[in-house]
Write a protein that holds these residues in place. Structure first.
Motif, mmCIF file in Angstrom:
data_model
loop_
_atom_site.group_PDB
_atom_site.id
_atom_site.type_symbol
_atom_site.label_atom_id
_atom_site.label_comp_id
_atom_site.label_asym_id
_atom_site.label_seq_id
_atom_site.Cartn_x
_atom_site.Cartn_y
_atom_site.Cartn_z
ATOM 1 N N VAL A 2 0.836 -1.207 0.000
ATOM 2 C CA VAL A 2 0.000 0.000 0.000
ATOM 3 C C VAL A 2 0.868 1.253 0.000
ATOM 4 N N GLU A 3 1.919 1.251 0.800
ATOM 5 C CA GLU A 3 2.802 2.416 0.859
ATOM 6 C C GLU A 3 3.444 2.669 -0.505
ATOM 7 N N ARG A 4 3.821 1.593 -1.195
ATOM 8 C CA ARG A 4 4.434 1.739 -2.518
ATOM 9 C C ARG A 4 3.422 2.294 -3.531
ATOM 10 N N ILE A 5 2.178 1.810 -3.480
ATOM 11 C CA ILE A 5 1.131 2.304 -4.387
ATOM 12 C C ILE A 5 0.916 3.802 -4.189
ATOM 13 N N LEU A 6 0.813 4.226 -2.927
ATOM 14 C CA LEU A 6 0.579 5.643 -2.642
ATOM 15 C C LEU A 6 1.755 6.501 -3.083
ATOM 16 N N ALA A 7 2.970 6.010 -2.872
ATOM 17 C CA ALA A 7 4.154 6.767 -3.288
ATOM 18 C C ALA A 7 4.174 6.950 -4.798
ATOM 19 N N GLU A 8 3.811 5.896 -5.536
ATOM 20 C CA GLU A 8 3.792 5.984 -7.000
ATOM 21 C C GLU A 8 2.714 6.951 -7.481
ATOM 22 N N MET A 9 1.560 6.926 -6.837
ATOM 23 C CA MET A 9 0.481 7.841 -7.224
ATOM 24 C C MET A 9 0.846 9.285 -6.909
ATOM 25 N N ASP A 10 1.471 9.494 -5.746
ATOM 26 C CA ASP A 10 1.888 10.851 -5.387
ATOM 27 C C ASP A 10 2.925 11.379 -6.373
ATOM 28 N N ALA A 11 3.814 10.508 -6.813
ATOM 29 C CA ALA A 11 4.841 10.926 -7.770
ATOM 30 C C ALA A 11 4.221 11.330 -9.104
ATOM 31 N N LEU A 12 3.118 10.689 -9.477
ATOM 32 C CA LEU A 12 2.454 11.001 -10.740
ATOM 33 C C LEU A 12 1.625 12.274 -10.676
ATOM 34 N N THR A 13 1.036 12.532 -9.525
ATOM 35 C CA THR A 13 0.012 13.587 -9.453
ATOM 36 C C THR A 13 0.412 14.822 -8.667
ATOM 37 N N HIS A 14 1.535 14.780 -7.962
ATOM 38 C CA HIS A 14 1.868 15.909 -7.100
ATOM 39 C C HIS A 14 3.315 16.339 -7.285
ATOM 40 N N GLU A 15 3.506 17.637 -7.165
ATOM 41 C CA GLU A 15 4.849 18.164 -6.984
ATOM 42 C C GLU A 15 5.256 17.906 -5.536
ATOM 43 N N PRO A 16 6.556 17.877 -5.236
ATOM 44 C CA PRO A 16 6.970 17.715 -3.840
ATOM 45 C C PRO A 16 6.314 18.781 -2.959
ATOM 46 N N GLN A 17 5.718 18.336 -1.864
ATOM 47 C CA GLN A 17 4.981 19.256 -1.006
ATOM 48 C C GLN A 17 5.925 20.043 -0.102
ATOM 49 N N VAL A 18 5.652 21.334 0.009
ATOM 50 C CA VAL A 18 6.408 22.209 0.903
ATOM 51 C C VAL A 18 5.521 22.526 2.097
ATOM 52 N N PHE A 19 6.041 22.284 3.291
ATOM 53 C CA PHE A 19 5.247 22.540 4.494
ATOM 54 C C PHE A 19 5.087 24.041 4.712
ATOM 55 N N ARG A 20 3.847 24.461 4.922
ATOM 56 C CA ARG A 20 3.552 25.869 5.194
ATOM 57 C C ARG A 20 2.678 25.953 6.445
ATOM 58 N N PRO A 21 3.158 26.595 7.508
ATOM 59 C CA PRO A 21 2.349 26.715 8.728
ATOM 60 C C PRO A 21 0.984 27.346 8.476
ATOM 61 N N SER A 22 0.914 28.264 7.525
ATOM 62 C CA SER A 22 -0.351 28.959 7.263
ATOM 63 C C SER A 22 -1.434 28.019 6.751
ATOM 64 N N HIS A 23 -1.050 26.805 6.315
ATOM 65 C CA HIS A 23 -2.023 25.843 5.795
ATOM 66 C C HIS A 23 -2.546 24.895 6.874
ATOM 67 N N ILE A 24 -1.990 24.960 8.085
ATOM 68 C CA ILE A 24 -2.392 24.015 9.135
ATOM 69 C C ILE A 24 -3.791 24.350 9.638
ATOM 70 N N LYS A 25 -4.645 23.342 9.704
ATOM 71 C CA LYS A 25 -5.960 23.440 10.342
ATOM 72 C C LYS A 25 -6.001 22.331 11.392
ATOM 73 N N ARG A 26 -5.720 22.688 12.640
ATOM 74 C CA ARG A 26 -5.500 21.618 13.618
ATOM 75 C C ARG A 26 -5.616 22.142 15.043
#
Length: 311
Positions: A73-97
């Motif tokens: 499952v982890e490998r499937i998700l990693a492959e899908m993320d590589a296809l559909t997303h740019e590397p994510q940059v953490f931004r504190p302003s995006h936190i909802k928590r």
């Protein structure tokens, strides 16, 4: 097994639950409610035809089938993320928590206004719940009911609790400005600590730690390095208790940054106890399963910055 029928978010839940062992933590990471995460887990179990996770008192433990499934499952998700997303940059302003943090009132009074202002400036979507210090803190970190504790770093902490240094916690003895003990000095001008036992004190208590008489919080911190004083008042309300000092000969041991702040308001004097070797390292404690939690690591950095400003 019908893994092809599962939604991506359900697969993400499996990976998160495998890493955190907490349904509540996993729900927070996915930005869904705990009941929603519970329904997602039910669909996972139905599709895989296995319990996947066995609930215990403090954690959810993966089954043998889950351990075999996880790498796939982890490998499937990693492959899908590589296809559909740019590397994510953490931004504190995006936190909802909502973060739940346990710390003592003295630390709250000395530092938390600075921490909260910085959090609100950088991450307005964040809310914080402050929990009073109790002996249930370490267990709450394990179950996910607590995100972090600001607490002494000791050797008897469970190995799955990670402690990252914040600051050295030093203390002062606080009293009124014209307290008679201030005139009692040794020939070399140093305070006559032995004379302190003639004066009564106020002692901070944390009831759940059993720190009422005899041997309260002062005894726990100083371990006999100060002369024994008669305790006139045990009190869990630090700021309210200090208001009794200007009108009496009582003394009180207070966290150094807070003592300095109280002295600036007038009427009180503080003497450092650092020379007695009574300080201890203060840590930001979290559970090891949070190692890959960038939002919690960011919150730790905010605490470190704000604590260092007053040390």
């Amino acid at each position: 097994m019908h893994i092809d029928k599962l939604a991506i978010e359900e697969l993400r839940l499996l990976v998160l639950l495998y890493k955190t062992h907490s349904l509540k933590d996993s729900a927070v990471r996915l930005n869904v409610s705990t009941p929603t995460a519970s329904r997602m887990l039910a669909r996972l179990r139905a599709a895989v035809e296995d319990e996947l996770f066995i609930r215990s008192a403090s954690a959810m433990t993966p089954t043998h089938a889950c351990r075999r499934l996880f790498p796939r499952v982890e490998r499937i998700l990693a492959e899908m993320d590589a296809l559909t997303h740019e590397p994510q940059v953490f931004r504190p302003s995006h936190i909802k928590r909502i973060f739940r943090v346990m710390l003592h009132e003295q630390l709250f009074l000395a530092h938390f206004a600075d921490v909260f202002r910085e959090v609100r400036r950088l991450a307005p979507g964040v809310s914080i719940v402050i929990e009073a210090v109790s002996d249930a803190g370490h267990e709450a970190l394990k179950t996910g009911e607590l995100d972090a504790m600001i607490f002494p770093m000791t050797d008897n902490v469970s190995p799955d609790i990670k402690a990252q240094f914040l600051a050295t916690c030093d203390f002062d003895i606080l009293m009124r400005t014209n307290h008679p003990w201030l005139t009692e000095v040794n020939r070399d001008g140093t305070p006559d600590w032995s004379a302190l036992k003639r004066y009564e004190k106020i002692e901070t208590t944390i009831d759940s730690f059993g720190t009422r008489a005899p041997g309260g919080l002062d005894h726990w911190i100083f371990k006999g390095k100060l002369p024994e004083q008669h305790t006139a008042l045990w009190c869990p309300y630090v700021q309210a208790a200090t208001e009794l000092l200007p009108e009496s000969d009582l003394t009180m041991v207070v966290y150094s940054p807070l003592a300095r702040e109280l002295c600036r308001r007038g009427g009180l004097t503080a003497l450092s106890l650092a020379s007695l070797g009574c300080g201890y390292p203060l840590g930001f404690l979290r559970h090891g399963r949070r190692d890959d939690d960038p939002a919690l690591e960011w919150l730790r950095a905010v605490f470190v910055s704000c604590f260092n400003q007053k040390h």
